[in-house]
Design a protein around this motif. Structure first.
Motif, PDB file in Angstrom:
ATOM      1  N   UNK A 100       0.686  -1.307  -0.110  1.00  0.00           N
ATOM      2  CA  UNK A 100       0.169   0.101  -0.179  1.00  0.00           C
ATOM      3  C   UNK A 100       0.850   1.223   0.043  1.00  0.00           C
ATOM      4  N   UNK A 101       1.873   0.993   0.729  1.00  0.00           N
ATOM      5  CA  UNK A 101       2.770   2.464   0.919  1.00  0.00           C
ATOM      6  C   UNK A 101       3.661   2.533  -0.522  1.00  0.00           C
ATOM      7  N   UNK A 102       3.930   1.609  -1.045  1.00  0.00           N
ATOM      8  CA  UNK A 102       4.740   1.636  -2.301  1.00  0.00           C
ATOM      9  C   UNK A 102       3.822   2.125  -3.306  1.00  0.00           C
ATOM     10  N   UNK A 103       2.590   1.743  -3.288  1.00  0.00           N
ATOM     11  CA  UNK A 103       1.278   2.123  -4.456  1.00  0.00           C
ATOM     12  C   UNK A 103       1.044   3.850  -4.045  1.00  0.00           C
ATOM     13  N   UNK A 104       1.132   4.025  -2.852  1.00  0.00           N
ATOM     14  CA  UNK A 104       0.904   5.375  -2.581  1.00  0.00           C
ATOM     15  C   UNK A 104       1.963   6.461  -3.169  1.00  0.00           C
ATOM     16  N   UNK A 105       3.149   5.925  -3.109  1.00  0.00           N
ATOM     17  CA  UNK A 105       4.398   6.728  -3.577  1.00  0.00           C
ATOM     18  C   UNK A 105       4.222   6.696  -4.959  1.00  0.00           C
ATOM     19  N   UNK A 106       3.814   5.571  -5.660  1.00  0.00           N
ATOM     20  CA  UNK A 106       3.682   5.487  -7.125  1.00  0.00           C
ATOM     21  C   UNK A 106       2.530   6.378  -7.666  1.00  0.00           C
ATOM     22  N   UNK A 107       1.591   6.577  -6.972  1.00  0.00           N
ATOM     23  CA  UNK A 107       0.428   7.454  -7.232  1.00  0.00           C
ATOM     24  C   UNK A 107       0.841   8.984  -7.210  1.00  0.00           C
ATOM     25  N   UNK A 108       1.616   9.010  -5.923  1.00  0.00           N
ATOM     26  CA  UNK A 108       2.177  10.574  -5.792  1.00  0.00           C
ATOM     27  C   UNK A 108       3.191  10.845  -6.617  1.00  0.00           C
ATOM     28  N   UNK A 109       4.296  10.113  -7.127  1.00  0.00           N
ATOM     29  CA  UNK A 109       5.114  10.616  -8.089  1.00  0.00           C
ATOM     30  C   UNK A 109       4.481  10.693  -9.390  1.00  0.00           C
ATOM     31  N   UNK A 110       3.494  10.499 -10.082  1.00  0.00           N
ATOM     32  CA  UNK A 110       2.865  10.686 -11.069  1.00  0.00           C
ATOM     33  C   UNK A 110       2.142  11.935 -10.875  1.00  0.00           C
ATOM     34  N   UNK A 111       1.353  12.235  -9.635  1.00  0.00           N
ATOM     35  CA  UNK A 111       0.805  13.326  -9.340  1.00  0.00           C
ATOM     36  C   UNK A 111       1.798  14.687  -9.737  1.00  0.00           C
ATOM     37  N   UNK A 112       2.977  14.504  -9.096  1.00  0.00           N
ATOM     38  CA  UNK A 112       3.863  15.526  -9.033  1.00  0.00           C
ATOM     39  C   UNK A 112       4.446  15.670 -10.645  1.00  0.00           C
ATOM     40  N   UNK A 113       4.582  14.534 -11.297  1.00  0.00           N
ATOM     41  CA  UNK A 113       4.969  14.891 -12.504  1.00  0.00           C
ATOM     42  C   UNK A 113       3.932  15.534 -13.249  1.00  0.00           C
ATOM     43  N   UNK A 114       2.864  15.236 -13.144  1.00  0.00           N
ATOM     44  CA  UNK A 114       1.640  16.080 -13.856  1.00  0.00           C
ATOM     45  C   UNK A 114       1.708  17.413 -13.386  1.00  0.00           C
ATOM     46  N   UNK A 115       1.861  17.834 -12.145  1.00  0.00           N
ATOM     47  CA  UNK A 115       1.958  19.123 -11.781  1.00  0.00           C
ATOM     48  C   UNK A 115       2.901  20.133 -12.080  1.00  0.00           C
ATOM     49  N   UNK A 116       3.904  19.475 -12.768  1.00  0.00           N
ATOM     50  CA  UNK A 116       5.268  20.117 -13.290  1.00  0.00           C
ATOM     51  C   UNK A 116       4.751  21.144 -14.326  1.00  0.00           C
ATOM     52  N   UNK A 117       3.534  20.617 -15.214  1.00  0.00           N
ATOM     53  CA  UNK A 117       3.151  21.347 -16.236  1.00  0.00           C
ATOM     54  C   UNK A 117       2.427  22.558 -15.864  1.00  0.00           C
ATOM     55  N   UNK A 118       1.958  22.602 -14.632  1.00  0.00           N
ATOM     56  CA  UNK A 118       0.985  23.820 -14.209  1.00  0.00           C
ATOM     57  C   UNK A 118       1.629  24.924 -14.200  1.00  0.00           C
ATOM     58  N   UNK A 119       0.877  25.928 -14.527  1.00  0.00           N
ATOM     59  CA  UNK A 119       1.409  27.463 -14.383  1.00  0.00           C
ATOM     60  C   UNK A 119       2.094  27.753 -13.033  1.00  0.00           C
ATOM     61  N   UNK A 120       1.627  27.435 -11.943  1.00  0.00           N
ATOM     62  CA  UNK A 120       2.277  27.197 -10.725  1.00  0.00           C
ATOM     63  C   UNK A 120       3.622  27.015 -10.606  1.00  0.00           C
ATOM     64  N   UNK A 121       3.942  25.777 -11.483  1.00  0.00           N
ATOM     65  CA  UNK A 121       5.210  25.262 -11.479  1.00  0.00           C
ATOM     66  C   UNK A 121       6.204  25.907 -12.408  1.00  0.00           C
ATOM     67  N   UNK A 160      12.622   9.118  -5.151  1.00  0.00           N
ATOM     68  CA  UNK A 160      13.918   8.240  -4.738  1.00  0.00           C
ATOM     69  C   UNK A 160      13.383   6.787  -4.951  1.00  0.00           C
ATOM     70  N   UNK A 161      14.016   5.926  -5.582  1.00  0.00           N
ATOM     71  CA  UNK A 161      13.605   4.577  -6.066  1.00  0.00           C
ATOM     72  C   UNK A 161      14.426   3.639  -5.376  1.00  0.00           C
ATOM     73  N   UNK A 162      14.133   2.552  -5.137  1.00  0.00           N
ATOM     74  CA  UNK A 162      14.821   1.480  -4.381  1.00  0.00           C
ATOM     75  C   UNK A 162      15.787   0.795  -5.804  1.00  0.00           C
ATOM     76  N   UNK A 163      16.406  -0.198  -5.415  1.00  0.00           N
ATOM     77  CA  UNK A 163      17.156  -0.902  -6.632  1.00  0.00           C
ATOM     78  C   UNK A 163      16.344  -1.623  -7.325  1.00  0.00           C
ATOM     79  N   UNK A 203      11.770  11.650 -13.761  1.00  0.00           N
ATOM     80  CA  UNK A 203      10.687  11.372 -12.953  1.00  0.00           C
ATOM     81  C   UNK A 203      10.588  12.770 -12.153  1.00  0.00           C
ATOM     82  N   UNK A 204      11.295  13.902 -12.361  1.00  0.00           N
ATOM     83  CA  UNK A 204      11.176  15.183 -11.597  1.00  0.00           C
ATOM     84  C   UNK A 204       9.732  15.728 -11.766  1.00  0.00           C
ATOM     85  N   UNK A 205       9.222  16.167 -10.676  1.00  0.00           N
ATOM     86  CA  UNK A 205       7.800  16.836 -10.570  1.00  0.00           C
ATOM     87  C   UNK A 205       7.851  18.043  -9.564  1.00  0.00           C
TER      88      UNK A 205
END
Length: 634
Positions: A116-137, A208-211, A158-160
């Motif tokens: 569950x925690x890994x899945x939350x991070x996966x979803x969060x990573x994509x959320x941050x990536x999508x936000x990088x295209x926003x005017x605020x970013x 930050x990803x594990x091996x 994967x920078x967001x």
């Protein structure tokens, strides 16, 4: 209550993910012969590889610490997961949809905590990536552009961007079914006055990803002057993120590290990006902490600890960078690899160097490296006044143990000569003898030469005894016994090549295996249906038939251990082992009968004495036939 994963799905997952593909995500594997692979064990420290993987059997076994099992066992042990979490992860990789019994499927309720925690991070990573295209970013995109990173570079790493509001991510993850407890536990959210709020707000985000490539945390860079937080804010320690056990960029660099036998350690996220884009794709960085023991273990498994491998540290040329380099040198002897240092010119980090002078300058920086021990030596010597005898003596006392620590004896001697010149000591041989003495003491006492310097061995004293090694698990066997050796080889054939020994092997009794643990393994093979019934699930059935973990470990070991033949085993080789085990059993029974006959009086023994004589005659004839005709007499 969490539902149980369907048994058919578990079997499908076990079959779908090759064990060598899974293990190679964590360590470098090389050919071990006989279709097997080997590498440095991830479960204990070792200098030479004793960890074997059998792709054809789907099993692994370490002959050093006795850890072994299948793909599921490996993931459970290396990542400290439950059985359900492991199956869920492997199913996700294989694209298998799992079915849950006892009430149907409800992911938020039934998946393991780590999943569950890994899945939350996966979803969060994509959320941050999508936000990088926003005017605020815009401020974040500008930050990247000023450092030479375009949109493609940001996507590759994967920078967001995390929005500046209080709970944008928290509300988004709630909408995806994650509970407040999970969000706090993951480190993505933190407690606020009115409930959870985002931990990262208005910052540039690096996943930050594990091996294995799973996102387990984030590094967040401050962008605005009104942000009162630290320049870099990392995920706190969580069940899936420990900063001393992760290396930023390791998921992208691991193949290049293993292929080129070189790892380049830099200091920050943008430095890793700059190095990779400049062609130095073996670059990795620590995440808000100094390079330490946990990081060393990750690299040692990838570098295979061979003497031709190398770890290159890059540090700024300022005082802080030099201090970091000396700290890294303290861990030098924990590598079999050579360690080097590359000091960036003008106090620039690799990111700044690439921006100022281009990609080629970054590559040249790594190629211009200096052995770390040489750098450390010059730094230590510079602390002393070499114009006085007292200063030179003090410098020698501090520097000699460093030279004695050099692994390569020829380099050690050459460096000792250089040290004499560096200190201005005319008697070069005096310095060489001093270094050799410290190195010898260290070998005899099994310690660091710097400790030997402070406590030299007394003349005539006995060398210190090494600490008793941990008692290996599993049954103790006298492997020098020829009978035990051949019994082991036959069991290996029965597990690895049952087609070569069936059906003859199935007629052998457990009493023909004189080593008790081997007799138990023989019984497990019988309980699994015997070699004649061997199919794709044969090894699994044998392991399941084991009465305890010790026997199960031995079954795994025998299934992975290479056979003692230089060519592919054939029926002739199998016949030799079958005959040897049977002949040993016959000889043992003959010896027992001889003993019984000696205890009986021939005049009063009667029918029992006659029966023993008859049995002995039959067995001796059978033994002679085995010696003369081999497997044809079985």
């Amino acid at each position: 209550m969490a539902g149980r994963i369907n048994d058919d799905d578990v079997r499908a997952v076990r079959d779908a993910v090759p064990i060598d593909a899974v293990v190679s995500e964590y360590l470098q594997l090389r050919n071990a012969g006989g279709g097997n692979l080997k590498g440095l064990c991830p479960f204990h420290d070792e200098k030479s590889p004793s960890f074997h993987v059998s792709p054809s059997k789907g099993l692994y076994h370490c002959f050093g610490c006795q850890e072994g099992g299948d793909t599921v066992d490996f993931i459970m042990k290396v990542d400290h997961l439950s059985f359900a979490e492991t199956i869920e992860r492997l199913a996700s990789q294989a694209g298998i949809t799992l079915r849950y019994e006892e009430g149907g499927y409800a992911p938020g309720r039934q998946q393991g905590e780590r999943t569950r925690l890994v899945e939350a991070h996966k979803v969060a990573a994509q959320f941050y990536i999508d936000q990088l295209d926003s005017p605020e970013a815009e401020i974040g995109r500008k930050f990247l552009a000023e450092r030479g990173f375009d949109q493609a570079a940001a996507q590759h790493f994967g920078v967001g961007y995390s929005p500046a509001g209080w709970d944008h991510l928290t509300r988004f993850l709630r909408g995806r079914g994650f509970t407040d407890k999970e969000l706090i536990l993951s480190g993505l959210s933190q407690d606020g006055r009115r409930g959870p709020i985002d931990r990262f707000r208005g910052r540039l985000m690096w996943p930050i990803r594990d091996i294995a490539g799973e996102v387990v945390g984030f590094g967040a860079r401050k962008l605005r002057d009104d942000d009162n937080g630290p320049k870099y804010l990392n995920t706190p320690e969580t069940p899936i993120y420990r900063k001393s056990h992760v290396l930023y960029g390791i998921d992208l660099a691991k193949k290049e590290i293993a292929k080129g036998n070189r790892a380049v350690v830099v200091e920050g996220y943008t430095d890793v990006m700059a190095c990779h884009l400049a062609g130095v794709r073996s670059a990795i960085a620590t995440c808000g902490t100094s390079f330490g023991e946990g990081h060393i273990k990750i690299l040692r498994r990838l570098l295979m600890d061979n003497s031709g491998s190398e770890v290159v540290f890059t540090f700024d040329g300022d005082a802080a960078g030099q201090k970091a380099a000396l700290r890294a040198f303290e861990d030098d002897q924990k590598f079999a690899a050579e360690t080097s240092i590359a000091i960036t010119p003008g106090g620039m980090d690799p990111c700044e160097l690439r921006l100022a002078k281009g990609d080629e300058a970054v590559a040249d920086l790594v190629e211009s490296r200096t052995p770390l021990f040489e750098f450390a030596l010059r730094q230590l010597v510079a602390r002393h006044n070499l114009a006085t005898p007292v200063g030179r003596a003090a410098a020698l006392d501090e520097a000699a143990p460093i030279v004695a620590n050099i692994k390569n004896s020829s380099i050690q001697h050459e460096t000792a000569v250089q040290l004499a010149g560096l200190l201005g000591i005319l008697d070069t041989q005096f310095v060489v003898r001093r270094v050799s003495q410290l190195a010898r003491w260290a070998r005899e006492r099994g310690r660091d030469p710097r400790e030997a310097q402070s406590r030299p061995q007394r003349r005539g004293a006995e060398p210190a005894q090494p600490a008793a090694s941990e008692t290996p698990r599993g049954p103790a066997l006298n492997l020098r016994s020829p009978a035990h050796r051949v019994e082991r080889e036959l069991l290996k054939l029965a597990l690895q090549r049952p087609d070569l020994v069936a059906p003859t092997f199935d007629a052998y009794g457990t009493d023909e295996f004189t080593a008790p643990p081997y007799a138990v393994v023989r019984r497990c093979i019988e309980d699994a249906g015997g070699t004649a019934a061997a199919d794709a699930g044969f090894l699994t059935r044998v392991r399941e038939a084991a009465p305890d973990d010790t026997v199960r470990s031995m079954v795994t070991e025998l299934a992975v251990e290479p056979l003692h033949t230089r060519r592919d085993p054939d029926e002739l080789y199998a016949g030799v082992q079958l005959v040897a085990v049977r002949l040993a059993a016959v000889r043992q029974r003959c010896a027992e009968i001889h003993g019984a006959l000696q205890r009986h009086d021939p005049r009063t023994g009667g029918e029992q004495y006659t029966a023993l004589q008859q049995e002995l005659w039959v067995l001796e004839q059978y033994a002679q036939s085995l010696r003369e005709r081999g497997a044809a007499a079985l």
